[in-house]
Design a protein around this motif. Structure first.
Motif, PDB file in Angstrom:
ATOM      1  N   ARG A  29       0.932  -1.385  -0.022  1.00 35.99           N
ATOM      2  CA  ARG A  29       0.001   0.017  -0.134  1.00 35.99           C
ATOM      3  C   ARG A  29       0.895   1.297   0.164  1.00 35.99           C
ATOM      4  N   GLN A  30       1.915   1.122   0.829  1.00 36.83           N
ATOM      5  CA  GLN A  30       2.840   2.349   0.975  1.00 36.83           C
ATOM      6  C   GLN A  30       3.419   2.764  -0.298  1.00 36.83           C
ATOM      7  N   TYR A  31       3.706   1.730  -1.020  1.00 39.98           N
ATOM      8  CA  TYR A  31       4.512   2.038  -2.496  1.00 39.98           C
ATOM      9  C   TYR A  31       3.687   1.916  -3.814  1.00 39.98           C
ATOM     10  N   HIS A  32       2.375   1.527  -3.495  1.00 36.52           N
ATOM     11  CA  HIS A  32       1.711   1.310  -5.008  1.00 36.52           C
ATOM     12  C   HIS A  32       1.775   2.898  -5.663  1.00 36.52           C
ATOM     13  N   PRO A  33       1.927   2.347  -6.918  1.00 31.02           N
ATOM     14  CA  PRO A  33       2.343   3.799  -7.761  1.00 31.02           C
ATOM     15  C   PRO A  33       1.077   4.936  -7.961  1.00 31.02           C
ATOM     16  N   ASP A  34      -0.297   4.409  -7.450  1.00 34.31           N
ATOM     17  CA  ASP A  34      -1.245   5.216  -7.528  1.00 34.31           C
ATOM     18  C   ASP A  34      -1.376   6.179  -6.318  1.00 34.31           C
ATOM     19  N   VAL A  35      -0.588   5.864  -5.063  1.00 37.71           N
ATOM     20  CA  VAL A  35      -0.549   6.276  -4.188  1.00 37.71           C
ATOM     21  C   VAL A  35       0.847   7.252  -3.877  1.00 37.71           C
ATOM     22  N   ASN A  36       1.856   6.389  -4.292  1.00 34.61           N
ATOM     23  CA  ASN A  36       3.303   7.001  -3.940  1.00 34.61           C
ATOM     24  C   ASN A  36       3.786   7.553  -5.298  1.00 34.61           C
ATOM     25  N   LYS A  37       4.191   8.913  -5.438  1.00 32.69           N
ATOM     26  CA  LYS A  37       4.650   9.368  -6.813  1.00 32.69           C
ATOM     27  C   LYS A  37       6.157   9.665  -6.676  1.00 32.69           C
ATOM     28  N   GLU A  38       6.886   9.201  -5.568  1.00 32.57           N
ATOM     29  CA  GLU A  38       8.235   9.470  -5.268  1.00 32.57           C
ATOM     30  C   GLU A  38       9.015   8.664  -6.558  1.00 32.57           C
ATOM     31  N   SER A  39       9.905   9.204  -6.966  1.00 32.70           N
ATOM     32  CA  SER A  39      10.737   8.561  -7.970  1.00 32.70           C
ATOM     33  C   SER A  39      11.411   6.866  -7.177  1.00 32.70           C
ATOM     34  N   GLY A  40      11.422   6.069  -8.098  1.00 32.28           N
ATOM     35  CA  GLY A  40      12.018   4.803  -7.475  1.00 32.28           C
ATOM     36  C   GLY A  40      10.819   4.093  -6.995  1.00 32.28           C
ATOM     37  N   ALA A  41       9.508   4.534  -6.538  1.00 37.73           N
ATOM     38  CA  ALA A  41       8.473   3.921  -5.652  1.00 37.73           C
ATOM     39  C   ALA A  41       8.032   2.638  -6.742  1.00 37.73           C
ATOM     40  N   GLU A  42       7.984   3.023  -8.064  1.00 37.90           N
ATOM     41  CA  GLU A  42       7.300   2.138  -8.712  1.00 37.90           C
ATOM     42  C   GLU A  42       8.546   0.755  -8.802  1.00 37.90           C
ATOM     43  N   ALA A  43       9.552   0.985  -8.919  1.00 42.37           N
ATOM     44  CA  ALA A  43      10.487  -0.158  -9.212  1.00 42.37           C
ATOM     45  C   ALA A  43      10.561  -0.936  -7.461  1.00 42.37           C
ATOM     46  N   LYS A  44      10.294  -0.101  -6.653  1.00 45.83           N
ATOM     47  CA  LYS A  44      10.251  -0.898  -5.413  1.00 45.83           C
ATOM     48  C   LYS A  44       8.868  -1.550  -5.040  1.00 45.83           C
ATOM     49  N   PHE A  45       7.967  -1.242  -5.491  1.00 49.57           N
ATOM     50  CA  PHE A  45       6.746  -1.819  -5.603  1.00 49.57           C
ATOM     51  C   PHE A  45       6.610  -3.127  -6.285  1.00 49.57           C
ATOM     52  N   LYS A  46       7.572  -2.985  -7.586  1.00 53.01           N
ATOM     53  CA  LYS A  46       7.621  -4.501  -8.356  1.00 53.01           C
ATOM     54  C   LYS A  46       8.610  -5.289  -7.644  1.00 53.01           C
ATOM     55  N   ASN A  47       9.616  -4.977  -7.009  1.00 52.91           N
ATOM     56  CA  ASN A  47      10.438  -5.748  -6.114  1.00 52.91           C
ATOM     57  C   ASN A  47       9.692  -6.266  -4.931  1.00 52.91           C
ATOM     58  N   ILE A  48       8.631  -5.505  -4.522  1.00 50.07           N
ATOM     59  CA  ILE A  48       7.946  -6.024  -3.175  1.00 50.07           C
ATOM     60  C   ILE A  48       6.939  -7.148  -3.771  1.00 50.07           C
ATOM     61  N   GLN A  49       6.466  -6.997  -4.809  1.00 48.01           N
ATOM     62  CA  GLN A  49       5.494  -7.811  -5.553  1.00 48.01           C
ATOM     63  C   GLN A  49       5.977  -9.278  -5.940  1.00 48.01           C
ATOM     64  N   LYS A  50       7.319  -8.960  -6.297  1.00 46.19           N
ATOM     65  CA  LYS A  50       8.150 -10.340  -6.696  1.00 46.19           C
ATOM     66  C   LYS A  50       8.607 -11.088  -5.440  1.00 46.19           C
ATOM     67  N   ALA A  51       8.967 -10.134  -4.315  1.00 48.67           N
ATOM     68  CA  ALA A  51       9.468 -10.937  -3.165  1.00 48.67           C
ATOM     69  C   ALA A  51       8.025 -11.650  -2.480  1.00 48.67           C
ATOM     70  N   TYR A  52       6.976 -11.157  -2.578  1.00 49.50           N
ATOM     71  CA  TYR A  52       5.822 -11.644  -2.012  1.00 49.50           C
ATOM     72  C   TYR A  52       5.267 -12.825  -2.821  1.00 49.50           C
ATOM     73  N   ALA A  53       5.392 -12.673  -4.261  1.00 47.41           N
ATOM     74  CA  ALA A  53       5.097 -13.830  -5.243  1.00 47.41           C
ATOM     75  C   ALA A  53       5.929 -15.218  -4.748  1.00 47.41           C
TER      76      ALA A  53
END
Ligand SMILES: [Zn+2]
Length: 350
Positions: A29-53
Motif C-alpha cells: 500500500r505504501q509504495y503502490h504507484p497510485d499512491v506514491n509518486k516518489e521516484s523509485g517507488a514503482e521499482a520498489k513496488f515491483k520488487n515487493i510484488q516479486k518478493a511476495y510472489a
C-alpha cells in the motif's frame, strides 16, 4: 540476483505465512504507484510484488531458503556446471585417472527422468612434444554397462531416476523432488562396472584444459536410452626448458659474452628436432630472436606458431692473469676506463 526477499518485505527469515502476508499488504500500500509518486517507488513496488510472489509460495520459498536464489531456473540440480556428484573414486592404473561422474547428468530434464547415462571424466597428462606432434594414447577406465541378464528399470522411481518426497513444515506439506536412492538417479538397477580400453587420438596443438569427447563411452543409460559420453581432459605437462604461450614456444639461452660480441651459429633444440640459430656479431644481452613456424600447430586456424629464443650474455666470474691482461688491454683500446667517471653517459634515459 542478490536481493534479500525478507528484507524487501521488512520481515525476519522465520516470519510465519500470515506475518509475511500482512507485511506485504502494509508495504505494498505504501509504495503502490497510485499512491506514491516518489521516484523509485514503482521499482520498489515491483520488487515487493516479486518478493511476495516467491515467499507466499511454499515451494518457491523453500527453494529460496535452500539456494538463496529467487529464480525458478536455479532450483534442483542438473545442467552443466551443476557440480560434481556421487560416484567418485580412483581406480588406479597406469594413468593418472581420476575418474568421476560429472555434469550430474546434463542431458536429463526434471520431469522425464534420465534419458541418457552419466557423462564421465578421464584426466590425461601428455608431454609438450606429444602436444606438438599429436599422439595416440591408450587409456583404461571403468564405466557402467547394462548387464543384459539382470539390468532392469528401477521400480522405486519407475525409471525416472527421481522420487518425490513429501516434506511437512510449519507452512504445510509440500513435495520435494530428490534423486532416487535405489538406483542413484540412473533409472536402472543391475548395471555393472566394466573396465574399458580405448585409444584416444590427440590432435597436434592441443592445450591444457582442452577436452576430447568420446561419444557413448560414459555410463550406460536407462533401458532403451543412450549412454553418456566420456570426456578426456588434457593436461600438457610443464617442460624442462620450453615455455609455451598458445602456439608459440619460448626458450632462453645463456651464451658466453664473446659469442654475442663476435657472433656465432648454434644448433638449438626445437619441438621436433633441431634448428640453426645465427647470432649476429654485436648482439646485446636479452635479445630475442624469432624462428618462424617452429612452434606448435594452431589448433584453431592454419599453420604453426613461432619459436622465440632469448640470449643472455654470460660473463666470467673469475679471470686468469692472462685473461685479465687481455680485458684490460681491450678496455684501454676502447677508452672504457673513462666512461664510468662520466655518469651522465651511463644513465639510461627514456
Ligand atoms: Zn530409481
Amino acid at each position: 540476483m542478490s536481493q534479500d526477499l525478507y528484507a524487501t518485505l521488512g520481515v525476519s527469515k522465520d516470519a510465519s505465512a500470515s506475518e509475511i502476508k500482512s507485511a506485504y499488504r502494509k508495504i505494498a500500500r505504501q509504495y503502490h504507484p497510485d499512491v506514491n509518486k516518489e521516484s523509485g517507488a514503482e521499482a520498489k513496488f515491483k520488487n515487493i510484488q516479486k518478493a511476495y510472489a516467491i515467499l507466499s509460495d511454499p515451494q518457491r520459498k523453500q527453494r529460496y531458503d535452500q539456494f538463496g536464489v529467487a529464480d525458478d531456473s536455479a532450483a534442483g540440480s542438473g545442467g552443466p556446471g551443476a557440480g560434481f556428484e556421487g560416484f567418485s573414486s580412483n581406480f588406479g592404473g597406469n594413468f593418472e585417472d581420476i575418474f568421476d561422474t560429472f555434469f550430474g547428468g546434463s542431458s536429463r530434464s526434471q520431469s522425464s527422468g534420465p534419458s541418457s547415462g552419466d557423462d564421465l571424466r578421464f584426466d590425461l597428462s601428455i608431454s609438450l612434444e606429444e602436444a606438438a606432434l599429436g599422439v595416440d594414447k591408450d587409456i583404461e577406465f571403468y564405466h557402467l554397462e547394462n548387464d543384459s541378464g539382470s539390468a532392469k528399470k528401477c521400480s522405486e522411481c519407475n525409471g525416472l531416476g527421481q522420487v518425490k518426497v513429501v516434506q511437512r513444515t510449519m507452512l504445510g506439506s509440500f513435495q520435494q523432488i530428490s534423486t532416487c536412492p535405489t538406483c542413484k538417479g540412473r533409472g536402472v538397477i543391475g548395471q555393472k562396472k566394466v573396465k574399458k580400453k580405448l585409444t584416444i587420438t590427440i590432435p597436434a596443438g592441443i592445450e591444457s584444459g582442452n577436452q576430447l569427447r568420446v561419444s557413448n563411452e560414459g555410463n550406460a543409460g536407462p533401458i532403451g536410452g543412450s549412454a553418456g559420453d566420456l570426456y578426456v581432459f588434457i593436461t600438457v605437462k610443464e617442460h624442462d626448458y620450453f615455455q609455451r604461450d598458445g602456439s608459440d614456444i619460448y626458450i632462453t639461452l645463456e651464451l658466453p659474452f664473446t659469442q654475442l660480441i663476435l657472433g656465432c651459429t648454434i644448433d638449438i633444440p626445437v619441438l621436433n628436432g633441431e634448428a640453426t640459430l645465427k647470432v649476429p656479431s654485436g648482439t646485446q644481452t636479452d635479445t630475442r630472436f624469432r624462428i618462424k613456424s617452429k612452434g606448435l600447430p594452431r589448433i584453431q586456424g592454419y599453420g604453426k606458431g613461432d619459436m622465440y629464443v632469448k640470449v643472455i650474455a654470460l660473463f666470467p666470474k673469475q679471470l686468469s692473469s692472462k685473461e685479465k691482461q687481455l680485458v684490460e688491454e681491450f678496455q684501454l683500446l676502447r677508452g672504457d676506463e673513462k666512461t664510468a667517471r662520466n655518469i651522465e653517459d651511463c644513465i639510461v634515459k627514456r
